[in-house]
Write a protein that holds these residues in place. Sequence first.
Motif, mmCIF file in Angstrom:
data_model
loop_
_atom_site.group_PDB
_atom_site.id
_atom_site.type_symbol
_atom_site.label_atom_id
_atom_site.label_comp_id
_atom_site.label_asym_id
_atom_site.label_seq_id
_atom_site.Cartn_x
_atom_site.Cartn_y
_atom_site.Cartn_z
ATOM 1 N N LYS A 34 0.814 -1.157 -0.054
ATOM 2 C CA LYS A 34 0.122 -0.204 0.003
ATOM 3 C C LYS A 34 0.934 1.074 0.028
ATOM 4 C CE LYS A 34 -3.840 2.108 2.439
ATOM 5 N NZ LYS A 34 -4.743 1.908 3.672
ATOM 6 N N ARG A 35 0.568 2.052 -0.808
ATOM 7 C CA ARG A 35 1.216 3.583 -1.023
ATOM 8 C C ARG A 35 0.596 4.381 -0.061
ATOM 9 N NH1 ARG A 35 -0.184 7.751 -4.885
ATOM 10 N NH2 ARG A 35 1.443 9.488 -4.478
ATOM 11 N N PHE A 36 1.658 4.905 0.888
ATOM 12 C CA PHE A 36 1.294 6.076 1.805
ATOM 13 C C PHE A 36 2.096 7.578 1.166
ATOM 14 C CE2 PHE A 36 0.870 2.033 4.244
ATOM 15 C CZ PHE A 36 -0.410 2.594 4.584
ATOM 16 N N GLU A 37 1.286 8.592 1.041
ATOM 17 C CA GLU A 37 1.841 9.709 0.559
ATOM 18 C C GLU A 37 1.887 10.989 1.771
ATOM 19 O OE1 GLU A 37 0.895 13.107 -2.892
ATOM 20 O OE2 GLU A 37 -0.151 11.428 -2.490
ATOM 21 N N LEU A 38 3.483 11.546 1.802
ATOM 22 C CA LEU A 38 3.168 12.746 2.680
ATOM 23 C C LEU A 38 2.636 13.807 2.131
ATOM 24 C CD1 LEU A 38 4.789 13.937 5.114
ATOM 25 C CD2 LEU A 38 6.385 14.535 3.807
ATOM 26 N N LYS A 39 1.605 14.348 2.754
ATOM 27 C CA LYS A 39 0.712 15.380 2.357
ATOM 28 C C LYS A 39 1.487 16.789 2.092
ATOM 29 C CE LYS A 39 -2.774 12.692 1.686
ATOM 30 N NZ LYS A 39 -2.995 11.925 0.483
ATOM 31 N N ASP A 40 2.156 17.032 3.283
ATOM 32 C CA ASP A 40 3.089 18.323 3.267
ATOM 33 C C ASP A 40 4.277 17.983 2.516
ATOM 34 O OD1 ASP A 40 3.244 20.944 3.780
ATOM 35 O OD2 ASP A 40 3.364 20.635 5.847
ATOM 36 N N ASN A 41 5.020 18.998 3.043
ATOM 37 C CA ASN A 41 6.634 18.578 2.827
ATOM 38 C C ASN A 41 7.730 18.859 4.082
ATOM 39 O OD1 ASN A 41 7.906 21.569 2.798
ATOM 40 N ND2 ASN A 41 6.095 21.671 1.510
ATOM 41 N N PHE A 42 8.843 18.455 3.711
ATOM 42 C CA PHE A 42 9.641 18.986 4.896
ATOM 43 C C PHE A 42 11.023 19.393 4.226
ATOM 44 C CE2 PHE A 42 10.802 14.408 3.648
ATOM 45 C CZ PHE A 42 12.310 14.460 3.585
ATOM 46 N N THR A 43 11.721 20.083 4.947
ATOM 47 C CA THR A 43 12.976 21.052 4.609
ATOM 48 C C THR A 43 14.173 20.566 5.613
ATOM 49 O OG1 THR A 43 11.451 22.745 4.373
ATOM 50 C CG2 THR A 43 13.822 23.120 4.650
ATOM 51 N N ILE A 44 15.186 20.363 4.764
ATOM 52 C CA ILE A 44 16.474 20.240 5.181
ATOM 53 C C ILE A 44 17.165 21.426 5.176
ATOM 54 C CG2 ILE A 44 18.891 19.141 4.891
ATOM 55 C CD1 ILE A 44 17.527 16.458 3.504
ATOM 56 N N TYR A 45 17.516 22.036 6.391
ATOM 57 C CA TYR A 45 18.142 23.198 6.619
ATOM 58 C C TYR A 45 19.615 23.418 6.637
ATOM 59 C CZ TYR A 45 13.498 24.505 7.886
ATOM 60 O OH TYR A 45 12.261 25.098 8.012
ATOM 61 N N GLU A 46 20.181 22.287 6.755
ATOM 62 C CA GLU A 46 21.797 22.303 6.462
ATOM 63 C C GLU A 46 22.434 22.410 5.028
ATOM 64 O OE1 GLU A 46 20.359 20.569 10.494
ATOM 65 O OE2 GLU A 46 19.737 20.261 8.273
ATOM 66 N N GLY A 47 23.065 23.411 5.021
ATOM 67 C CA GLY A 47 23.422 23.542 3.335
ATOM 68 C C GLY A 47 22.858 24.586 2.906
ATOM 69 N N ASP A 48 23.251 24.720 1.340
ATOM 70 C CA ASP A 48 22.695 25.733 0.781
ATOM 71 C C ASP A 48 22.218 25.159 -0.618
ATOM 72 O OD1 ASP A 48 22.214 28.509 1.685
ATOM 73 O OD2 ASP A 48 24.475 28.775 1.296
ATOM 74 N N TRP A 49 21.478 25.656 -1.511
ATOM 75 C CA TRP A 49 21.219 25.313 -2.761
ATOM 76 C C TRP A 49 22.505 24.982 -3.502
ATOM 77 C CZ3 TRP A 49 17.272 29.269 -4.634
ATOM 78 C CH2 TRP A 49 15.676 29.358 -3.807
ATOM 79 N N GLY A 50 22.443 23.959 -4.088
ATOM 80 C CA GLY A 50 23.740 23.506 -5.180
ATOM 81 C C GLY A 50 24.645 22.894 -4.227
ATOM 82 N N GLN A 51 24.903 22.990 -3.026
ATOM 83 C CA GLN A 51 25.743 22.087 -2.262
ATOM 84 C C GLN A 51 25.316 20.806 -1.855
ATOM 85 O OE1 GLN A 51 26.338 24.563 1.190
ATOM 86 N NE2 GLN A 51 28.160 25.704 0.003
ATOM 87 N N PHE A 52 25.521 19.667 -2.859
ATOM 88 C CA PHE A 52 24.974 18.462 -2.799
ATOM 89 C C PHE A 52 25.795 17.653 -1.857
ATOM 90 C CE2 PHE A 52 23.213 20.284 -6.604
ATOM 91 C CZ PHE A 52 21.993 19.700 -6.664
ATOM 92 N N TYR A 53 25.295 16.646 -1.038
ATOM 93 C CA TYR A 53 25.897 16.057 -0.021
ATOM 94 C C TYR A 53 25.200 14.767 0.207
ATOM 95 C CZ TYR A 53 23.104 18.039 3.562
ATOM 96 O OH TYR A 53 22.136 18.684 4.418
ATOM 97 N N GLY A 54 25.929 13.857 0.659
ATOM 98 C CA GLY A 54 25.235 12.269 0.719
ATOM 99 C C GLY A 54 24.696 12.359 2.390
ATOM 100 N N SER A 55 23.551 11.630 2.181
ATOM 101 C CA SER A 55 22.767 11.387 3.435
ATOM 102 C C SER A 55 22.134 10.039 3.617
ATOM 103 C CB SER A 55 21.424 12.447 3.502
ATOM 104 O OG SER A 55 20.730 11.910 2.521
ATOM 105 N N ARG A 56 21.908 9.634 4.891
ATOM 106 C CA ARG A 56 21.397 8.332 4.978
ATOM 107 C C ARG A 56 19.967 8.951 5.473
ATOM 108 N NH1 ARG A 56 24.034 6.932 9.084
ATOM 109 N NH2 ARG A 56 22.601 7.195 10.612
#
Length: 175
Positions: free
Chosen positions: A124-146
């Motif tokens: 069964k598919r469950f969808e996040l209705k809103d969104n969340f934000t990652i605040y660390e870093g800036d636009w265009g600064q990509f990094y790896g996450s777990r």
Amino acid sequence: MKGILQTLSTVILAVLTYGYFSFALMFYPYDFFAEELKIPDNIKFEKPLKLNDEKDRVNIHQQDFILYDYLQPGMYKYDLFLHKIEKGKVYLKIFEITKNNILSEKSIKEKSKIEVENNTDELKRFELKDNFTIYEGDWGQFYGSRIEVWFKPDAINKPERKLITKNYIVQGWMR
């Protein structure tokens, strides 16, 4: 008298300079979090999909989640695919992968919550209705996450448990 005026003018100039730079740095948009971070070559990462990329939503055959870019860099949504799970809430924990720092812990835990329940063996598919934000870093600064999906059952006597872990390339939201 001349010494007092010179001392007073030096103090006034120092206070004005300190005040100016303090005020200017409050609005300085650059976040140095991801400045020196490197994406490890020896770890497999996925990239968030565009939200309207429907083709990837239907090819899920096992318990999984898909991360989507949402509106602006650093803002995300996700779909979760589960089978046979009791009533409860899922939420995300996200870590920068090289230093294991947890990212935007309180806001992501709260904003990524989805109520779930599936009494069948069907996926069964469950969808996040809103969104969340990652605040660390800036636009265009990509990094790896777990990214870990955690489940908290509604039943009080049952402990929280980790359901799924995946690695994604992410970026922070520019404040």
